[in-house]
Design an enzyme around this catalytic site. Structure first.
Site, PDB file in Angstrom:
ATOM      1  N   CYS A 140       0.843  -1.199   0.000  1.00 29.02           N
ATOM      2  CA  CYS A 140       0.000   0.000   0.000  1.00 29.02           C
ATOM      3  C   CYS A 140       0.882   1.255   0.000  1.00 29.02           C
ATOM      4  O   CYS A 140       1.678   1.450  -0.902  1.00 29.02           O
ATOM      5  CB  CYS A 140      -1.000  -0.036   1.142  1.00 29.02           C
ATOM      6  SG  CYS A 140      -2.340   1.165   0.922  1.00 29.02           S
ATOM      7  N   HIS A 185      -4.063  -4.446  -0.654  1.00 26.72           N
ATOM      8  CA  HIS A 185      -3.776  -4.982   0.678  1.00 26.72           C
ATOM      9  C   HIS A 185      -3.825  -6.508   0.627  1.00 26.72           C
ATOM     10  O   HIS A 185      -4.916  -7.077   0.643  1.00 26.72           O
ATOM     11  CB  HIS A 185      -4.803  -4.478   1.696  1.00 26.72           C
ATOM     12  CG  HIS A 185      -4.627  -3.061   2.098  1.00 26.72           C
ATOM     13  ND1 HIS A 185      -3.785  -2.671   3.111  1.00 26.72           N
ATOM     14  CD2 HIS A 185      -5.185  -1.926   1.627  1.00 26.72           C
ATOM     15  CE1 HIS A 185      -3.834  -1.351   3.254  1.00 26.72           C
ATOM     16  NE2 HIS A 185      -4.676  -0.883   2.360  1.00 26.72           N
ATOM     17  N   GLU A 192      -3.247  -8.508   2.989  1.00 28.17           N
ATOM     18  CA  GLU A 192      -3.832  -8.991   4.243  1.00 28.17           C
ATOM     19  C   GLU A 192      -5.347  -8.871   4.280  1.00 28.17           C
ATOM     20  O   GLU A 192      -6.005  -9.460   5.139  1.00 28.17           O
ATOM     21  CB  GLU A 192      -3.207  -8.252   5.440  1.00 28.17           C
ATOM     22  CG  GLU A 192      -3.703  -6.838   5.675  1.00 28.17           C
ATOM     23  CD  GLU A 192      -3.044  -5.782   4.797  1.00 28.17           C
ATOM     24  OE1 GLU A 192      -3.283  -4.602   5.046  1.00 28.17           O
ATOM     25  OE2 GLU A 192      -2.300  -6.150   3.857  1.00 28.17           O
TER      26      GLU A 192
END
Length: 204
Positions: free
Chosen positions: A81, A185, A187
């Protein structure tokens, strides 16, 4: 087991990133210890929020030279990011240009799109030979939340660039030797993000 450090410089989804990387089987440490960051098999540079604030955190920790030295020595680094964005030469937000780490050419600028921010799931265009996105199907979607991106793709001709479109194309993933970067992202991208992180850990 590979040792991965997630650099804590005061910005980023640290615990989410830690859980996501640990899921790959790597031994993960979240720390601001620059010696640990230098010595790890892999280094993750996270980042959320404003470009200038992230760079201020990097500079306060004096982490820039450690990141640059790892890349110069061929030791893996991945930015996520805003952690991707600060790898570029500069970032422009609200008319203010902030110097970045300069490990990738070009500037990060506001997306040229009708809807800002770019938020949600999006597919990507993966070039042949991508190691980070190897094995994923063309309909794989990743989760994006951002208003700025690297959009001058011609400057990245010496890297392997995966693009995404939000009215216009921008760099979604960059692979440049030991240096990797993802605008989305991992995650927050479920199995797709896990696949990218697993592929990265497999390169360590």
């Amino acid at each position: 087991m590979m040792n991965v450090v997630i650099l804590d410089y005061g910005s980023g989804n640290l615990r989410s990133a830690e859980r996501a990387v640990a899921r790959t089987g790597a031994d993960v440490t979240v720390t601001s210890d620059l010696a640990a960051a230098a010595e790890a098999d892999g280094l993750v540079v996270p980042g959320v929020g404003a470009y200038a604030a992230c760079m201020a955190g990097i500079e306060a920790l004096n982490a820039g030279p450690v990141i640059a030295e790892r890349v110069a020595a061929g030791r893996p680094v991945i930015g996520i990011c805003v952690g991707m964005q600060i790898l570029f030469e500069s970032g422009v937000e609200h008319g203010v240009e902030t110097k970045g780490l300069g490990l990738l050419p070009g500037s990060v600028t506001k997306l040229s799109a009708e809807r800002i921010p770019h938020m949600g799931w999006n597919t990507v265009e993966v070039p042949s030979g991508s190691r980070l996105l190897g094995g994923l199907t063309p309909d794989t979607r990743f989760y994006f939340v951002h208003s700025y991106a690297a959009q001058d793709l011609d400057l990245l001709k010496n890297a392997l660039v995966t693009t995404a479109n939000h009215d216009l194309p921008f760099a979604a993933v960059v692979e440049a030797g030991p240096l990797s970067a993802a605008q989305f992202h991992p995650e927050k991208s479920a199995d797709a993000g896990f696949a990218l992180l697993s592929n990265w850990v497999a390169t360590l």
